[in-house]
Design a protein around this motif. Sequence first.
Motif, PDB file in Angstrom:
ATOM      1  N   TYR A   1       0.811  -1.299   0.009  1.00 19.14           N
ATOM      2  CA  TYR A   1      -0.004  -0.014  -0.009  1.00 19.14           C
ATOM      3  C   TYR A   1       0.907   1.173  -0.085  1.00 19.14           C
ATOM      4  O   TYR A   1       0.318   2.304  -0.181  1.00 19.14           O
ATOM      5  CB  TYR A   1      -0.867   0.044   1.212  1.00 19.14           C
ATOM      6  N   MET A   2       1.993   1.018   0.533  1.00 19.07           N
ATOM      7  CA  MET A   2       2.934   2.270   0.050  1.00 19.07           C
ATOM      8  C   MET A   2       3.881   2.183  -1.156  1.00 19.07           C
ATOM      9  O   MET A   2       3.832   3.278  -1.592  1.00 19.07           O
ATOM     10  CB  MET A   2       3.928   2.348   1.277  1.00 19.07           C
ATOM     11  N   VAL A   3       4.147   1.213  -1.662  1.00 17.84           N
ATOM     12  CA  VAL A   3       4.876   1.019  -2.853  1.00 17.84           C
ATOM     13  C   VAL A   3       4.047   1.393  -4.001  1.00 17.84           C
ATOM     14  O   VAL A   3       4.368   2.497  -4.880  1.00 17.84           O
ATOM     15  CB  VAL A   3       5.278  -0.421  -3.119  1.00 17.84           C
ATOM     16  N   LEU A   4       2.686   0.861  -4.013  1.00 18.14           N
ATOM     17  CA  LEU A   4       1.881   1.289  -5.400  1.00 18.14           C
ATOM     18  C   LEU A   4       1.753   2.810  -5.506  1.00 18.14           C
ATOM     19  O   LEU A   4       1.958   3.364  -6.877  1.00 18.14           O
ATOM     20  CB  LEU A   4       0.569   0.555  -5.187  1.00 18.14           C
ATOM     21  N   PRO A   5       1.355   3.406  -4.408  1.00 14.85           N
ATOM     22  CA  PRO A   5       1.095   5.003  -4.817  1.00 14.85           C
ATOM     23  C   PRO A   5       2.701   5.825  -5.259  1.00 14.85           C
ATOM     24  O   PRO A   5       2.456   6.618  -5.983  1.00 14.85           O
ATOM     25  CB  PRO A   5       0.523   5.642  -3.543  1.00 14.85           C
ATOM     26  N   LEU A   6       3.498   5.353  -4.591  1.00 15.41           N
ATOM     27  CA  LEU A   6       4.930   5.804  -5.105  1.00 15.41           C
ATOM     28  C   LEU A   6       5.328   5.486  -6.297  1.00 15.41           C
ATOM     29  O   LEU A   6       5.755   6.523  -7.212  1.00 15.41           O
ATOM     30  CB  LEU A   6       5.965   5.361  -3.925  1.00 15.41           C
ATOM     31  N   VAL A   7       5.128   4.320  -6.794  1.00 18.76           N
ATOM     32  CA  VAL A   7       5.285   4.081  -8.219  1.00 18.76           C
ATOM     33  C   VAL A   7       4.453   4.550  -9.212  1.00 18.76           C
ATOM     34  O   VAL A   7       4.857   5.086 -10.321  1.00 18.76           O
ATOM     35  CB  VAL A   7       5.314   2.441  -8.431  1.00 18.76           C
ATOM     36  N   ASN A   8       3.137   4.717  -8.759  1.00 18.99           N
ATOM     37  CA  ASN A   8       2.238   5.417  -9.577  1.00 18.99           C
ATOM     38  C   ASN A   8       2.867   7.140  -9.898  1.00 18.99           C
ATOM     39  O   ASN A   8       2.631   7.737 -10.875  1.00 18.99           O
ATOM     40  CB  ASN A   8       0.899   5.463  -9.081  1.00 18.99           C
ATOM     41  N   THR A   9       3.281   7.820  -8.637  1.00 19.51           N
ATOM     42  CA  THR A   9       3.646   9.116  -8.774  1.00 19.51           C
ATOM     43  C   THR A   9       4.954   9.247  -9.465  1.00 19.51           C
ATOM     44  O   THR A   9       5.228  10.243 -10.316  1.00 19.51           O
ATOM     45  CB  THR A   9       3.790   9.577  -7.357  1.00 19.51           C
ATOM     46  N   MET A  10       6.043   8.436  -9.051  1.00 20.93           N
ATOM     47  CA  MET A  10       7.285   8.663  -9.850  1.00 20.93           C
ATOM     48  C   MET A  10       7.085   8.223 -11.179  1.00 20.93           C
ATOM     49  O   MET A  10       8.061   8.769 -11.986  1.00 20.93           O
ATOM     50  CB  MET A  10       8.270   7.478  -9.118  1.00 20.93           C
ATOM     51  N   SER A  11       6.270   7.539 -11.526  1.00 24.16           N
ATOM     52  CA  SER A  11       6.013   6.996 -13.093  1.00 24.16           C
ATOM     53  C   SER A  11       5.697   8.606 -14.071  1.00 24.16           C
ATOM     54  O   SER A  11       5.964   8.623 -15.132  1.00 24.16           O
ATOM     55  CB  SER A  11       5.233   5.856 -13.258  1.00 24.16           C
ATOM     56  N   ASP A  12       5.077   9.265 -13.313  1.00 26.45           N
ATOM     57  CA  ASP A  12       4.383  10.456 -13.702  1.00 26.45           C
ATOM     58  C   ASP A  12       5.323  11.611 -13.671  1.00 26.45           C
ATOM     59  O   ASP A  12       5.177  12.762 -14.482  1.00 26.45           O
ATOM     60  CB  ASP A  12       3.097  10.827 -13.294  1.00 26.45           C
ATOM     61  N   ILE A  13       6.426  11.499 -13.073  1.00 25.85           N
ATOM     62  CA  ILE A  13       7.466  12.567 -13.012  1.00 25.85           C
ATOM     63  C   ILE A  13       8.110  12.965 -14.484  1.00 25.85           C
ATOM     64  O   ILE A  13       8.655  12.035 -15.170  1.00 25.85           O
ATOM     65  CB  ILE A  13       8.458  12.256 -11.962  1.00 25.85           C
ATOM     66  N   ASP A  14       8.115  14.173 -14.814  1.00 27.58           N
ATOM     67  CA  ASP A  14       8.822  14.529 -16.160  1.00 27.58           C
ATOM     68  C   ASP A  14      10.287  14.294 -16.034  1.00 27.58           C
ATOM     69  O   ASP A  14      10.983  15.128 -14.982  1.00 27.58           O
ATOM     70  CB  ASP A  14       8.402  15.932 -16.571  1.00 27.58           C
ATOM     71  N   ARG A  15      10.969  13.352 -16.609  1.00 23.35           N
ATOM     72  CA  ARG A  15      12.479  13.384 -16.398  1.00 23.35           C
ATOM     73  C   ARG A  15      13.049  14.482 -17.279  1.00 23.35           C
ATOM     74  O   ARG A  15      14.223  14.804 -17.095  1.00 23.35           O
ATOM     75  CB  ARG A  15      12.729  11.974 -17.539  1.00 23.35           C
ATOM     76  N   GLY A  16      12.148  15.250 -18.029  1.00 23.98           N
ATOM     77  CA  GLY A  16      12.943  16.338 -18.301  1.00 23.98           C
ATOM     78  C   GLY A  16      13.382  17.552 -17.565  1.00 23.98           C
ATOM     79  O   GLY A  16      14.354  18.155 -17.709  1.00 23.98           O
ATOM     80  N   GLN A  17      12.590  17.427 -16.457  1.00 23.03           N
ATOM     81  CA  GLN A  17      13.139  18.306 -15.369  1.00 23.03           C
ATOM     82  C   GLN A  17      14.339  17.943 -14.788  1.00 23.03           C
ATOM     83  O   GLN A  17      15.193  18.772 -14.463  1.00 23.03           O
ATOM     84  CB  GLN A  17      12.038  18.442 -14.351  1.00 23.03           C
ATOM     85  N   LEU A  18      14.583  16.537 -14.634  1.00 25.24           N
ATOM     86  CA  LEU A  18      15.837  16.048 -14.028  1.00 25.24           C
ATOM     87  C   LEU A  18      17.099  16.482 -15.102  1.00 25.24           C
ATOM     88  O   LEU A  18      18.012  16.848 -14.610  1.00 25.24           O
ATOM     89  CB  LEU A  18      15.807  14.747 -13.963  1.00 25.24           C
ATOM     90  N   GLN A  19      16.686  16.516 -16.342  1.00 22.49           N
ATOM     91  CA  GLN A  19      17.654  16.525 -17.307  1.00 22.49           C
ATOM     92  C   GLN A  19      18.053  18.164 -17.450  1.00 22.49           C
ATOM     93  O   GLN A  19      19.185  18.542 -17.582  1.00 22.49           O
ATOM     94  CB  GLN A  19      17.298  16.066 -18.750  1.00 22.49           C
ATOM     95  N   ALA A  20      17.004  18.880 -17.163  1.00 21.90           N
ATOM     96  CA  ALA A  20      17.319  20.427 -16.991  1.00 21.90           C
ATOM     97  C   ALA A  20      18.211  20.801 -15.925  1.00 21.90           C
ATOM     98  O   ALA A  20      18.882  21.539 -15.897  1.00 21.90           O
ATOM     99  CB  ALA A  20      16.071  21.137 -17.141  1.00 21.90           C
ATOM    100  N   ALA A  21      17.798  20.162 -14.640  1.00 16.40           N
ATOM    101  CA  ALA A  21      18.535  20.459 -13.330  1.00 16.40           C
ATOM    102  C   ALA A  21      19.999  19.794 -13.860  1.00 16.40           C
ATOM    103  O   ALA A  21      21.051  20.529 -13.187  1.00 16.40           O
ATOM    104  CB  ALA A  21      18.000  19.793 -12.356  1.00 16.40           C
ATOM    105  N   ARG A  22      20.167  18.795 -14.426  1.00 10.04           N
ATOM    106  CA  ARG A  22      21.628  18.496 -14.883  1.00 10.04           C
ATOM    107  C   ARG A  22      22.187  19.217 -15.651  1.00 10.04           C
ATOM    108  O   ARG A  22      23.597  19.584 -15.375  1.00 10.04           O
ATOM    109  CB  ARG A  22      21.642  16.942 -15.299  1.00 10.04           C
ATOM    110  N   SER A  23      21.779  19.757 -16.517  1.00 14.03           N
ATOM    111  CA  SER A  23      22.516  20.872 -17.358  1.00 14.03           C
ATOM    112  C   SER A  23      22.781  22.130 -16.905  1.00 14.03           C
ATOM    113  O   SER A  23      23.580  22.913 -17.427  1.00 14.03           O
ATOM    114  CB  SER A  23      21.508  21.215 -18.509  1.00 14.03           C
ATOM    115  N   LEU A  24      22.071  22.337 -15.753  1.00 15.34           N
ATOM    116  CA  LEU A  24      22.253  23.542 -14.845  1.00 15.34           C
ATOM    117  C   LEU A  24      23.191  23.343 -13.844  1.00 15.34           C
ATOM    118  O   LEU A  24      23.922  24.249 -13.301  1.00 15.34           O
ATOM    119  CB  LEU A  24      21.073  24.092 -14.380  1.00 15.34           C
TER     120      LEU A  24
END
Length: 281
Positions: free
Chosen positions: A162-185
């Motif tokens: 019950y803890m794993v499933l909501p986390l997986v659902n939320t993490m799968s919706d995170i835009d990886r482009g934001q992480l790439q933008a932070a990396r480029s900065l």
Amino acid sequence: MSAGSALRNRRDRLRGWLLFLPAFLFFCAFFLIPLGMMYQESMKAGAGTYAAIFDSAVYGRVFRNTAWVAVVTTLVCLLVAYPYAYVLNRVGPRLKLLMIILVLMPFWVSLLSRTFAWVGLLQDSGIINTFLQAWGLTSSPIPLIRTPVGVLIGMVHVLLPYMVLPLVNTMSDIDRGQLQAARSLGATPLQRFLRVFLPLSLPGIAAGCVLVFVLSLGFYITPAMLGAPENMMVGELLIQETQKIGSTRASALGMLLLAGTLVSMGLLAAVWRVSSRRTRT
């Protein structure tokens, strides 16, 4: 607005209410009406039933133990589930499918069977203590069953999905482009996680914590089989009160448990709003 459009708006509102009506009737029949009956039963002897509960040190200890077990279970589930969900969202499709199956596998076995399995694992002559003594890690059995540790182990095992499933659902919706933008900065991996990924995963954390915490408050089978009488939880107390004394005091305990759950939900919602504002700023 013409008469025709006004008529269509009224029809649309009527359809909306008709769609809402079955859910409302179901809610009334299976929640509001039983809740009203339980409150009426709890007031058969007047407010003195509630006063006796508040004045009793035994009931106070049971409620404190229930809250403590629920909080610790929620925190342990979060500490275990978050890295698991994080890795699950970064692996390939085949390994991801395997990890999801491992999460869902406990649902394929009944709760009673899983709890019996933990009784066999945690008892003094069980597999865990036998292994530890066979390898010379301990000279005598470690008390795992009939202890708070045993209760926590069993409850974490049951509630972890019950803890794993909501986390997986939320993490799968995170835009990886934001992480790439932070990396480029120039952000380091730790900075990208703490300042980008973790804040974006907060909705999953909140949903998982609410699910696990609320379910922990009403647990009965696992604490009854793995715990001790001095570490009793409210679910066990309700069963004993109903069987030995009657339903009046048990109904009052149930109402207090519901009130405590609603207060806890309100506090969690307040903390969530504050953290969301800080994240946006």
